[in-house]
Design a protein around this motif. Sequence first.
Motif, short mmCIF file in Angstrom:
data_model
loop_
_atom_site.label_atom_id
_atom_site.label_comp_id
_atom_site.label_asym_id
_atom_site.label_seq_id
_atom_site.Cartn_x
_atom_site.Cartn_y
_atom_site.Cartn_z
N GLU B 4 0.85 -1.20 0.00
CA GLU B 4 0.00 0.00 0.00
C GLU B 4 0.88 1.24 0.00
N MET B 160 5.47 -5.89 9.88
CA MET B 160 5.22 -6.29 11.27
C MET B 160 4.72 -7.72 11.27
N GLY B 161 5.07 -8.47 12.32
CA GLY B 161 4.53 -9.82 12.45
C GLY B 161 5.26 -10.86 11.63
N ASN B 171 -0.70 -12.12 12.80
CA ASN B 171 -0.94 -10.67 12.79
C ASN B 171 -0.02 -9.95 11.81
N GLU B 173 1.55 -7.80 9.07
CA GLU B 173 1.08 -6.56 8.46
C GLU B 173 2.23 -6.03 7.61
N MET B 176 4.44 -0.25 4.53
CA MET B 176 3.84 0.58 3.49
C MET B 176 4.88 1.43 2.81
N GLU B 541 11.15 -4.54 14.66
CA GLU B 541 9.72 -4.22 14.59
C GLU B 541 9.42 -2.91 15.30
#
Lengths: 249, 551
Positions: B4, B160-161, B171, B173, B176, B541
Motif C-alpha cells: 500500500e 510487522m509480524g 498478525n 502486516e 507501506m 519491529e
Amino acid sequence: MKILVPIKRVVDYNVRVRPTTDHTAVEISNAKMSMNPFDEIAVEEAIRLKEAGIASEVVVASFGVKQCQETIRTALAMGADRGIHVETDVELQPLSVAKLLKAIVDKENPGLVILGKQAIDDDANQTGQMLASLLNWGQGTFACGIKVESETVVVTREIDGGTQTLSLKLPAVITTDLRLNEPRYAKLPDIMKAKKKPLESFNPEDLSVDITPRLKLLEVTEPPKREGGVIVDDVAALLDKLRNEAKVI
Amino acid sequence: MQREKMEYDVVIVGAGPAGLSTAIRLRQLAIENDLELTVCVLEKGSEVGAHILSGAVFEPRALNELIPDWKDKQAPLKTAVSEDEVYFLTSPDKAYKVPNLFVPKPMHNKDNYIVSLGNVCRWLAERAEELEVDIFPGFPAADVIIDEANVVRGVITNDMGIAADGKQKDNFEPGMELIGKYTIFAEGCRGHLGKRLTEHFKLDDNSDPQHYGLGIKELWEIPEAQHKPGLVIHGAGWPLNESGSTGGFFLYHLENNQVSVGLITDLNYSNPYVSPYLEFQRFKHHPQIKQYLKGGRRISYGARAITKGGYFSLPKMVMPGAIMVGCDAGTLNFAKIKGSHTAMKSGMLAAETVVEALSNGDEGGQTLTNYVERFNASWLHEELQSSRNFGPAIHKWGPYIGGAYNYIEQNWFAGKLPFDLHDNSKDHQQLKNKQQANKIDYPLADNSISFDLLSSVYLSSTNHEEDQRCHLKLSNADTPVTINLKDYDAPEQRYCPAGVYEIVTSEKGEEQMQINAQNCLHCKTCDIKDPTQNITWISPEGGGGPNYPNM
C-alpha cells in the motif's frame, strides 16, 4: 448488536516504574502510556465480532485525563467505530468507573460489554464484576473464548487447572483473559482515518455520577531487594541454615 | 510484494530535534506562503522521545528562531545553567579544576538550559501536530525507495509480524510505501538508512572519515542537600586515560533533585579490553562525582553513539530527492559538546530549501544544492567551521596538549587560525591485537554507586517482540569467532552497553557468538566499532527498543 468496550490508559508494560520520593504514588511523569493490554484484547475481540457480522457497531469508552483521547484514537485505528471520553483529573477507582460505565450503558444500550479482566497498573480486577452487578446482567470473566448465539453468548473461562464454559443471556458483561486473541497492529492509513472518527466528550457531572474516591492509598513501596545466594559447604550446613536461619524445617 | 502507498509532499524519517524542526518549519512556511504542503514524520520508538538520549545542556539559539515564544508555550527548558565547572581528573581520587579563564570559549554555558532532550522532543512533537504534521511513532523506516533514475522517492516502513524463522505470523502486516516529493533523513547518529545512502550516493567521498563517541548516561535522584540546580560539570582524564583512551564526562543538576551523569568514550580507542560501560561505572566513584551521587538512587539508564567528526567529516548532505540533516549527517559541534541546536538548525534550513523549491513549481526529486548554499551562509556553518580543529586536535595530541591548543585557538583566535587539522583514521581500525593490549581489571559494582550491566539495561525499559528476525545482521556468521574472538578477544562483549553480544560455549564445546537482540538500546556502537564492519544494524519491529522517560 452494539458492543461497548471500556479501555484504560495505563503506564506501558515495558516501563520500569518506581514509587515517587514521598511514597504516595507510582512515578509516571513523562513515562510512556498505552492502552491496558487486556483492554486491547477486548477491542480486538469486538472488532472481530463486527467483522464476522455479529456486531453492528463497536464503541470504545475511556475515562480520565485529556490524554485518554489518544488511547481512544488507538482503538479507533484498530477498527472501533466511535469513542466516548469522560474527562476528569480525579483519581478513578473501580467503583466509580463501574458507575460511569453504567451511565454510558444506559445511554448507549449495547448488547454486550467487553473489557479487560484487570488493568496492569492497579491489578484491581473489579470493574467488570461491579458493572455486571450494577446492571444486573450476567458476567463471563477471564474469557478465552467467546461465541455469540441469537439470545445468548457462550463464554469459555480460564480457571485453575482448565477451562469452564458458561452460557449467558444477552445483554452481558465479558472480561478478557490473555489467550482470547492476539491484537492486530494498527495500519498507517487506519491511524489517519481514526483521527476523523467521532469522539464525544463528557464530564462526570453530565452523567450525574459521583466519582469521589472511597479508598485511601496509604503507601507505595518497592518490593524488598533480593539478597544474593550463598553456597553451603555440605548437607549439614544446609540443614543448619534451613532450621536456624530460614526456620522452615 | 505489492505494498500500500501513502503520499506526502515531504516524508521525514526520525522524530528527534532535527526531524521535528524540519517538520515545524515546513508547515510554518507553508502557512505563511499559503502553500498546500503535507508532512509526515516516521519514528521507530514507541512514542516520540522514547529513543532520545542526550546530556543535555541545550543552547536555545535555533529554538529562538523556530518558536520565539517557546517560554509562553511552556517548553520544558526549566533549569537555566547557573554555574559551569571543568575538571581534569588526574587520578582515581584527584582532580584539577580548570580555571574559568582557560576553558575554551565554546565550552561556556551561559544562557543555556539543562534539559531532558526526550521531553524537549515530546514538546516539539506537540507543536508539530498543532501545525497538522502527521507523526507516526512505532513505525521505523526500514528501506529507502530509489527509482530507476536513481532518485529517492520515499521510504518503506517495517513489515510487522514476521517470526524469527522468517515466516509470517497471524498478525502479519506488510510495511507501506511512504512516497514524498522530498524525503528528509533525520535518524540521528549512524542512521541505518543514512549509512546506506552515504554508500549509495558516495556522499562522503570528499570528507574525512566520520568519528564517533559512545555516550552512556544515568539519571539519578539525589539528596536535596547535594543538589545544586543549574550546576554544569564537564571534564576529561581518568579513568579513560589509563588505557590511553579519550573522551569526556558530564554531570548536570536538573530540577526535582535530579542529576544526569554520563561518560562519553571516543570510539577510536585502541585497547580491545576497554569497556565503556565499566569505565563509566568506575568513573562515578571519583570523589568529585561521588559527592553528588552518594545516598541517591538511580532512576534511568541508557546509551547512544554520538557523531562527532565535525566540519571536515560532514558528508554531502543532498542527493536526488532527499536531504540528510542533524546527527544523521554529523552536524554536532564537538567543541560545545552540543548537537541539538545545530541539528535543529540544519533541519530548519532543509525546510526552507524544500519550500522554496516546491513553491517555484518543483515537482520533487531534484538535488537541492540550494541547501548547501543556505547551509554555508548560516551561523551553523560558521559555528562548525570555527571549531573544525577541536576534535582532531584531541585525537592527535590528547586531552592536555590538544586541550591547550583548543583553548588558544578558540579563546585567542575565535576559531580563525589559518590551519586545518585532519584526522583521517577510522574508528573501527584502531583496535590493537589482544596480544599487544593489557587486560583491564575493573572493580566490582558496589550496588550503591556502581551497578552490574543487566540491572542497568533493565532501567532503560528496553524491549523487543521476542519472535522476530534478529535486527543485528552479520555479513559473515563466522567472523565474530574467527577474527573478533581470536584477534581481539571479542570486543563487542565489552563495547556493547546492553550486553547484546555474548560468547557462549556450545554443547560441542565450541565457542560461538550469541546475540541477545532483545536487550538492544539502538545506540549503534556495534555498527560503528566492529573491526571488520561485519555487523549491520537494521530496524527491528516498530515500537521495539528503549522506553526512556526523561533522558
